[in-house]
Design a protein around this motif. Structure first.
Motif, short mmCIF file in Angstrom:
data_model
loop_
_atom_site.label_atom_id
_atom_site.label_comp_id
_atom_site.label_asym_id
_atom_site.label_seq_id
_atom_site.Cartn_x
_atom_site.Cartn_y
_atom_site.Cartn_z
N ASP A 199 -4.10 0.29 -5.09
CA ASP A 199 -4.35 1.67 -5.12
C ASP A 199 -5.47 1.77 -4.00
O ASP A 199 -6.42 1.23 -4.38
N LEU A 200 -5.13 2.48 -3.10
CA LEU A 200 -6.27 2.73 -2.05
C LEU A 200 -7.37 3.57 -2.69
O LEU A 200 -7.10 4.30 -3.76
N PRO A 201 -8.39 3.73 -1.95
CA PRO A 201 -9.49 4.64 -2.57
C PRO A 201 -8.97 5.88 -2.65
O PRO A 201 -8.51 6.37 -1.83
N GLY A 202 -9.22 6.55 -3.88
CA GLY A 202 -8.78 7.89 -4.09
C GLY A 202 -7.23 7.94 -4.71
O GLY A 202 -7.00 9.09 -5.18
N GLN A 203 -6.65 6.90 -4.73
CA GLN A 203 -5.42 6.99 -5.41
C GLN A 203 -5.43 6.32 -6.70
O GLN A 203 -6.31 5.34 -7.07
N GLY A 204 -4.61 6.79 -7.87
CA GLY A 204 -4.57 6.14 -8.95
C GLY A 204 -5.51 5.76 -9.69
O GLY A 204 -6.60 6.81 -9.86
N LEU A 224 0.83 -1.18 -0.13
CA LEU A 224 0.02 0.00 -0.05
C LEU A 224 0.82 1.33 -0.03
O LEU A 224 1.70 1.38 0.90
N ALA A 225 0.73 2.34 -0.88
CA ALA A 225 1.38 3.40 -0.82
C ALA A 225 0.83 4.50 -0.25
O ALA A 225 -0.50 4.39 0.22
N GLY A 226 1.51 5.70 -0.10
CA GLY A 226 0.95 6.81 0.67
C GLY A 226 0.98 7.93 -0.10
O GLY A 226 0.68 7.95 -1.62
N PHE A 227 0.65 9.11 0.30
CA PHE A 227 0.30 10.41 -0.33
C PHE A 227 1.81 11.08 -0.83
O PHE A 227 2.84 10.91 0.04
N PRO A 228 1.82 11.49 -1.86
CA PRO A 228 0.72 11.55 -3.04
C PRO A 228 0.92 10.80 -4.26
O PRO A 228 0.82 10.89 -5.21
N GLN A 229 1.27 9.47 -3.92
CA GLN A 229 1.58 8.51 -4.70
C GLN A 229 0.57 7.54 -5.03
O GLN A 229 -0.70 7.52 -4.48
N THR A 230 0.78 6.27 -5.92
CA THR A 230 -0.05 5.23 -6.24
C THR A 230 0.62 4.16 -6.02
O THR A 230 1.81 3.97 -5.61
N ILE A 276 6.81 12.81 -11.62
CA ILE A 276 5.96 13.74 -10.98
C ILE A 276 4.84 13.98 -11.64
O ILE A 276 3.57 14.21 -11.27
N ASP A 277 4.79 14.06 -13.20
CA ASP A 277 3.60 14.21 -13.83
C ASP A 277 2.64 12.96 -13.65
O ASP A 277 1.34 13.26 -13.30
N HIS A 278 3.05 11.78 -13.32
CA HIS A 278 2.08 10.56 -13.17
C HIS A 278 1.50 10.92 -11.96
O HIS A 278 0.17 10.59 -11.86
N TYR A 279 2.19 11.24 -10.89
CA TYR A 279 1.41 11.26 -9.43
C TYR A 279 0.50 12.53 -9.52
O TYR A 279 -0.62 12.57 -9.17
N ALA A 280 0.93 13.71 -10.14
CA ALA A 280 0.17 14.84 -10.10
C ALA A 280 -1.17 14.57 -11.01
O ALA A 280 -2.40 15.08 -10.57
N ALA A 281 -1.36 13.90 -12.01
CA ALA A 281 -2.57 13.41 -12.82
C ALA A 281 -3.26 12.77 -12.15
O ALA A 281 -4.51 12.85 -12.25
N ALA A 282 -2.56 11.78 -11.46
CA ALA A 282 -3.62 10.79 -10.41
C ALA A 282 -4.24 11.83 -9.67
O ALA A 282 -5.50 11.49 -9.00
N VAL A 283 -3.48 12.71 -8.73
CA VAL A 283 -4.29 13.64 -7.88
C VAL A 283 -5.30 14.66 -8.30
O VAL A 283 -6.18 14.74 -7.96
N ALA A 284 -5.06 14.98 -9.59
CA ALA A 284 -5.86 15.90 -10.19
C ALA A 284 -6.91 15.18 -10.89
O ALA A 284 -8.16 15.84 -11.03
#
Length: 299
Positions: free
Chosen positions: A71-76, A44-50, A201-209
Motif C-alpha cells: 500500500d502506497l502512503p495514503g492507500q489502504g 504497486l496499485a493505483g487510484f482509487p485502489q489498495t 467497491i465498499d472496500h476501496y471506498a472505506a479506504a479512501v474515506a
C-alpha cells in the motif's frame, strides 16, 4: 495514525502475511507470500485502489516468485502523512520499505499512480531493479497530458486530473460521498460494468474515506507537476537502462504504453491485453500474470 486505521477492515488472502514497515516515521502496509528463495516481485496499485487490486493476480504469481504487494502512503492500511506526495518522495519511501523487508533486488510491477511512483523509483534506483512493468498510466512530466480534452467522448477518461488539483474543493464535494465517487471510477473505467461487486467497491471506498485518505490520494495529483519536474531532472542524467514493459489494454487510457515510454527508456517492450479497460489486473488477471512472467523469464 496507525491506531485510527485499525478500525478499517483488513482483508486476508490465503498464503499471504500482513507486514508493516516504518520508514521515516511513516508506517507502510504490505502483504507478502510465495517462494522465499524465488525472484522478488513488488506490486504497486493505483487510484482509487489498495493492494487488494492484485488479489486475483497474487495466487498465480506466488507459485514461482516471492511477491510483495504494498500500500502506497495514503492507500489502504498505510499511513497518510502530511507533506510531499511527489513521486520521488514516495518512491524513496517505497524503496526503503522494500529494503526493510530484506530485499536487495526486485522486479517492480505497477498500475496507475503506482506506475507514477515506479517510474520515479526506477530513475533513482536502477541498480535495485531487474525490470519494471507499468500498466495503463500516463507518467507526470513524461506522458501525462498537460491539458484535459473537452470532447465528452475523451474527457471522461482524464477530467479528474484537473479536478483533483483544485485546492480544497474536491474534499468539500466528496466528503461523505466517497463510495459514489469510487464506484464511478471502478464502473466507468472497467470494460464491463460488473467487474467490481458491491463488497469490492465498499472496500476501496472505506479506504479512501478513512483518516485523511482522500486528502492523501488527491495529493498525488496536486504534486504531479513537481513529480514531472523531478522526473525530467533525473532524465537529464540519462535515460532508463533497466528493462521496461508497457502493459496496455484494448479499452484502457493509454493505447500503447511501450511507444509512450520508449523515448525515455533504452530497453522497452510492450503488450496489449484484450478484453480489458483501465483496471487490467482485476479484468484480465491471468493475462497480467502471463505478461509479467514472460517479462521476467525474458530477463
Amino acid at each position: 495514525m496507525a491506531d485510527t486505521l485499525s478500525a478499517l477492515p483488513l482483508p486476508d488472502l490465503a498464503g499471504f502475511t500482513h507486514r508493516w514497515i516504518e520508514v521515516d516515521g511513516v508506517r507502510l502496509h504490505a502483504v507478502e507470500g510465495g517462494r522465499a528463495a524465488g525472484p522478488v516481485v513488488v506490486l504497486l496499485a493505483g487510484f482509487p485502489q489498495t493492494w487488494w487490486a492484485w488479489r486475483a493476480v497474487l495466487p498465480d504469481l506466488v507459485r514461482r516468485f516471492r511477491v510483495i504487494a504494498l500500500d502506497l502512503p495514503g492507500q489502504g492500511h498505510s499511513d497518510r502523512p502530511r507533506g510531499n506526495y511527489d513521486t520521488h518522495t514516495v518512491a524513496a519511501r517505497v524503496e526503503a520499505a522494500v529494503t526493510g523487508l530484506g530485499v536487495a533486488e526486485f522486479w517492480l510491477v505497477a498500475h496507475d499512480i503506482g506506475a507514477w511512483v515506479a517510474f520515479s523509483l526506477a530513475l533513482n534506483h536502477q541498480q535495485r531493479l531487474h525490470g519494471v512493468a507499468l500498466l495503463d498510466a500516463g507518467i507526470p512530466g513524461i506522458t501525462l497530458p498537460e491539458s484535459v480534452p473537452t470532447d465528452p467522448g475523451r474527457a471522461w477518461k482524464t477530467w479528474h486530473f484537473a479536478f483533483h488539483t483544485v485546492p480544497d474543493l474536491p474534499e468539500v464535494l466528496l466528503a461523505g460521498r466517497e463510495r459514489d465517487y469510487v464506484a464511478w471510477f471502478l464502473q466507468a473505467k472497467a470494460l464491463a460494468e460488473d467487474t467490481f461487486d458491491s463488497a469490492e467497491i465498499d472496500h476501496y471506498a472505506a479506504a479512501v474515506a478513512a483518516e485523511d485518505g482522500l486528502r492523501a490520494l488527491l495529493a498525488y495529483y496536486r504534486d504531479a507537476a513537481e513529480s514531472g519536474r523531478r522526473n525530467h531532472d533525473a532524465l537529464g542524467r540519462g535515460a532508463l537502462t533497466v528493462p521496461v514493459l508497457g502493459i496496455s489494454s484494448s479499452h484502457g487510457s493509454i493505447p500503447d504504453m511501450a511507444a509512450s515510454l520508449s523515448p525515455w527508456a533504452e530497453n522497452t517492450r510492450g503488450v496489449v491485453i484484450p478484453g480489458a479497460g483501465h483496471f487490467i489486473p482485476d479484468e484480465q488477471p491471468a493475462a497480467v500474470v502471463d505478461a509479467v512472467t514472460a517479462f521476467i523469464d525474458h530477463g
